[in-house]
Design a protein around this motif. Structure first.
Motif, mmCIF file in Angstrom:
data_model
loop_
_atom_site.group_PDB
_atom_site.id
_atom_site.type_symbol
_atom_site.label_atom_id
_atom_site.label_comp_id
_atom_site.label_asym_id
_atom_site.label_seq_id
_atom_site.Cartn_x
_atom_site.Cartn_y
_atom_site.Cartn_z
ATOM 1 N N PHE A 152 0.830 -1.199 0.000
ATOM 2 C CA PHE A 152 0.000 0.000 0.000
ATOM 3 C C PHE A 152 0.871 1.258 0.000
ATOM 4 O O PHE A 152 1.702 1.461 0.901
ATOM 5 C CB PHE A 152 -0.912 0.021 1.222
ATOM 6 C CG PHE A 152 -2.079 -0.937 1.143
ATOM 7 C CD1 PHE A 152 -2.467 -1.509 -0.060
ATOM 8 C CD2 PHE A 152 -2.804 -1.255 2.282
ATOM 9 C CE1 PHE A 152 -3.541 -2.382 -0.138
ATOM 10 C CE2 PHE A 152 -3.881 -2.128 2.216
ATOM 11 C CZ PHE A 152 -4.251 -2.695 1.002
ATOM 12 N N GLU A 153 0.664 2.103 -1.001
ATOM 13 C CA GLU A 153 1.339 3.418 -1.087
ATOM 14 C C GLU A 153 2.859 3.276 -1.000
ATOM 15 O O GLU A 153 3.526 4.010 -0.280
ATOM 16 C CB GLU A 153 0.816 4.357 0.010
ATOM 17 C CG GLU A 153 -0.690 4.538 -0.009
ATOM 18 C CD GLU A 153 -1.212 4.971 -1.363
ATOM 19 O OE1 GLU A 153 -0.873 6.083 -1.799
ATOM 20 O OE2 GLU A 153 -1.965 4.195 -1.987
ATOM 21 N N VAL A 154 3.401 2.338 -1.761
ATOM 22 C CA VAL A 154 4.841 2.078 -1.768
ATOM 23 C C VAL A 154 5.406 2.119 -3.181
ATOM 24 O O VAL A 154 6.472 2.700 -3.412
ATOM 25 C CB VAL A 154 5.151 0.697 -1.132
ATOM 26 C CG1 VAL A 154 6.641 0.371 -1.247
ATOM 27 C CG2 VAL A 154 4.714 0.663 0.318
ATOM 28 N N ILE A 155 4.704 1.525 -4.147
ATOM 29 C CA ILE A 155 5.269 1.305 -5.473
ATOM 30 C C ILE A 155 5.657 2.608 -6.171
ATOM 31 O O ILE A 155 6.583 2.637 -6.997
ATOM 32 C CB ILE A 155 4.275 0.489 -6.346
ATOM 33 C CG1 ILE A 155 5.012 -0.176 -7.505
ATOM 34 C CG2 ILE A 155 3.102 1.338 -6.800
ATOM 35 C CD1 ILE A 155 5.973 -1.261 -7.077
ATOM 36 N N GLU A 156 4.984 3.708 -5.835
ATOM 37 C CA GLU A 156 5.309 5.005 -6.444
ATOM 38 C C GLU A 156 6.595 5.604 -5.883
ATOM 39 O O GLU A 156 7.104 6.596 -6.414
ATOM 40 C CB GLU A 156 4.146 5.988 -6.264
ATOM 41 C CG GLU A 156 3.875 6.393 -4.818
ATOM 42 C CD GLU A 156 2.976 5.412 -4.079
ATOM 43 O OE1 GLU A 156 2.614 5.712 -2.925
ATOM 44 O OE2 GLU A 156 2.629 4.357 -4.657
ATOM 45 N N HIS A 157 7.128 4.995 -4.828
ATOM 46 C CA HIS A 157 8.359 5.496 -4.199
ATOM 47 C C HIS A 157 9.622 4.913 -4.824
ATOM 48 O O HIS A 157 10.729 5.247 -4.387
ATOM 49 C CB HIS A 157 8.349 5.183 -2.700
ATOM 50 C CG HIS A 157 7.356 5.974 -1.919
ATOM 51 N ND1 HIS A 157 7.697 7.051 -1.116
ATOM 52 C CD2 HIS A 157 6.005 5.863 -1.813
ATOM 53 C CE1 HIS A 157 6.613 7.555 -0.557
ATOM 54 N NE2 HIS A 157 5.571 6.847 -0.961
ATOM 55 N N VAL A 158 9.474 4.026 -5.809
ATOM 56 C CA VAL A 158 10.642 3.419 -6.458
ATOM 57 C C VAL A 158 10.584 3.658 -7.959
ATOM 58 O O VAL A 158 9.525 3.990 -8.517
ATOM 59 C CB VAL A 158 10.718 1.904 -6.158
ATOM 60 C CG1 VAL A 158 10.879 1.672 -4.655
ATOM 61 C CG2 VAL A 158 9.476 1.176 -6.671
ATOM 62 N N ASP A 159 11.721 3.476 -8.642
ATOM 63 C CA ASP A 159 11.763 3.745 -10.081
ATOM 64 C C ASP A 159 11.163 2.590 -10.875
ATOM 65 O O ASP A 159 10.813 1.537 -10.333
ATOM 66 C CB ASP A 159 13.190 4.054 -10.531
ATOM 67 C CG ASP A 159 14.160 2.903 -10.291
ATOM 68 O OD1 ASP A 159 13.744 1.718 -10.379
ATOM 69 O OD2 ASP A 159 15.335 3.168 -10.019
ATOM 70 N N THR A 160 11.047 2.784 -12.174
ATOM 71 C CA THR A 160 10.361 1.814 -13.020
ATOM 72 C C THR A 160 11.078 0.468 -13.064
ATOM 73 O O THR A 160 10.422 -0.577 -13.206
ATOM 74 C CB THR A 160 10.205 2.366 -14.447
ATOM 75 O OG1 THR A 160 11.491 2.744 -14.959
ATOM 76 C CG2 THR A 160 9.286 3.587 -14.448
ATOM 77 N N ASP A 161 12.391 0.457 -12.972
ATOM 78 C CA ASP A 161 13.129 -0.814 -12.979
ATOM 79 C C ASP A 161 12.763 -1.654 -11.755
ATOM 80 O O ASP A 161 12.525 -2.863 -11.869
ATOM 81 C CB ASP A 161 14.639 -0.559 -13.004
ATOM 82 C CG ASP A 161 15.111 -0.005 -14.340
ATOM 83 O OD1 ASP A 161 14.390 -0.206 -15.352
ATOM 84 O OD2 ASP A 161 16.182 0.621 -14.378
#
Length: 377
Positions: free
Chosen positions: A104-113
């Motif tokens: 939850f509300e984590v994936i946007e904190h890392v880059d596309t790779d």
């Protein structure tokens, strides 16, 4: 843990943001019974703890060693819950280990790779019938229309992009929208109806501020998961940090003997917390602090231990009020005396409720009326 705004910390972000975060975990809690659950990017662990009340086992993982240490210090006595350090792009688990992964509300904190690698890792560690539940802000609403750019977000998603991303590894993707509104509710007094009509003004966005996806490669796996719900809230998260201090007649209570544990009250405001003791402590009394920085009503109804309890005394309560002792200070305390030199555990059961502003106002009004009546008599 210092509040920076990067991760949600209960009691630090405000009631509205807290409601958004807690609603997600509350919505899935009854769906994960008897499951082995991974909480990816667990942060301060509040969600992992909430899920551990329902799931068979929960593991929280976070890349921050500070977060993991904080979680292990605050949720020490939950036997089916543990926290480890790890990265989303290399999950330290065997294949097919989990029934459900929450992120939850984590994936946007890392880059596309890393986003791509995580999705592959999630599929690997999930059982064939496993479920991935992921939430993330809808960039169209959260960023573009608001004009706000979160400095901690590296790669956000639009709705179509989010669906395409998840479809890379999961055949079945079901989307829910989440938004926080001012809501007026009308409900059946007997609560017989499970569904309600949604009536909204025409200007409200159809898309939600947040997107929640439930993903799997087996259609039957999604059957238990219906997140459609309204979360009614009027106070902060019902999980609080309680403390236990040991002492004896010769020594005052000190921070060195302090144990912390999460105290979560049930719907009827009852609680049960279990502290592990060393078994060789020089101790004939404990101080139990159910919460910090809150006005509350609390009572200890029962203590279970392999030591011997002689007395339980509220140290700084104002009076007994309704179902427990009323503490109108920011540090409520109970003293438990007895013989605990060889004790190995202490379980405290009772009643606990943080007072809402309305309840505080009612109490103050009652006290004022009593004072007026006493003056006039």
């Amino acid at each position: 843990m210092e509040y920076t705004g990067e991760r949600f910390i209960p009691d630090s972000d405000g009631l509205e943001i807290e409601a958004e975060h807690i609603h997600r975990y509350k919505a899935i809690s009854s769906c994960i019974k008897n499951m082995n659950v991974l909480d990816a990017g667990c942060g301060t662990g509040y969600g992992s703890f909430l899920m551990s009340q329902f799931a068979q086992n929960v593991i929280g993982i976070d890349i921050s060693s500070e977060s993991v240490e904080w979680c292990n210090n605050h949720y020490t006595a939950q036997n089916n819950l543990k926290f480890i350090q790890g990265s989303l792009d290399a999950l330290p688990f065997d294949d097919s280990e989990f029934d459900c992964i929450i992120i939850f509300e984590v994936i946007e904190h890392v880059d596309t790779d890393i986003q791509t690698l995580f999705l592959k890792e999630a599929k690997r560690v999930l059982k064939p019938s496993g479920v991935l539940i992921m939430s993330t802000p809808n960039k169209s609403i959260y960023t573009d229309k608001s004009g706000y750019h979160n400095p901690y977000h590296i790669s956000e998603f639009y709705l179509d992009d989010f669906k395409s991303y998840l479809k890379r590894e999961f055949d079945i993707v079901k989307l829910f929208n989440q938004s926080l509104y001012l809501v007026s509710s009308i409900r059946d007094e007997e609560m017989n109806e499970r569904r309600v009509r949604l009536i909204q003004n025409p200007g409200i966005e159809v898309e939600g501020k947040y997107m929640i996806a439930i993903c799997s490669n087996e259609i039957s796996a999604l059957t238990p998961f219906d997140l459609s719900s309204i979360y009614k809230y009027d106070s902060t998260l019902s999980t609080n940090i309680a403390s236990l201090y040991s002492g004896n007649d010769n020594n005052a209570y000190s921070e060195d003997s302090k144990q912390n544990i999460a105290l979560s009250s049930e719907k009827d405001n009852t609680f049960s917390v279990n502290f592990k003791l060393s078994g060789n402590i020089d101790c004939n009394k404990f101080r139990f602090d159910p919460v910090e920085n809150c006005f509350c009503i609390c009572n200890i109804d029962e203590i279970q231990t392999d030591g011997e309890v002689e007395s339980i005394l509220p140290m700084n309560a104002l009076k007994y009020y309704k179902k427990g002792f009323l503490f109108m200070n920011i540090d409520p305390q109970f003293e438990i005396k007895g013989s605990f030199n060889n004790a190995t555990y202490l379980t405290i059961k009772g009643y606990f409720k943080i007072m809402t502003p309305v309840e505080l106002s009612d109490f103050v009004n009652d006290m004022y009326k009593q004072m007026i009546d006493a003056t006039n008599s």
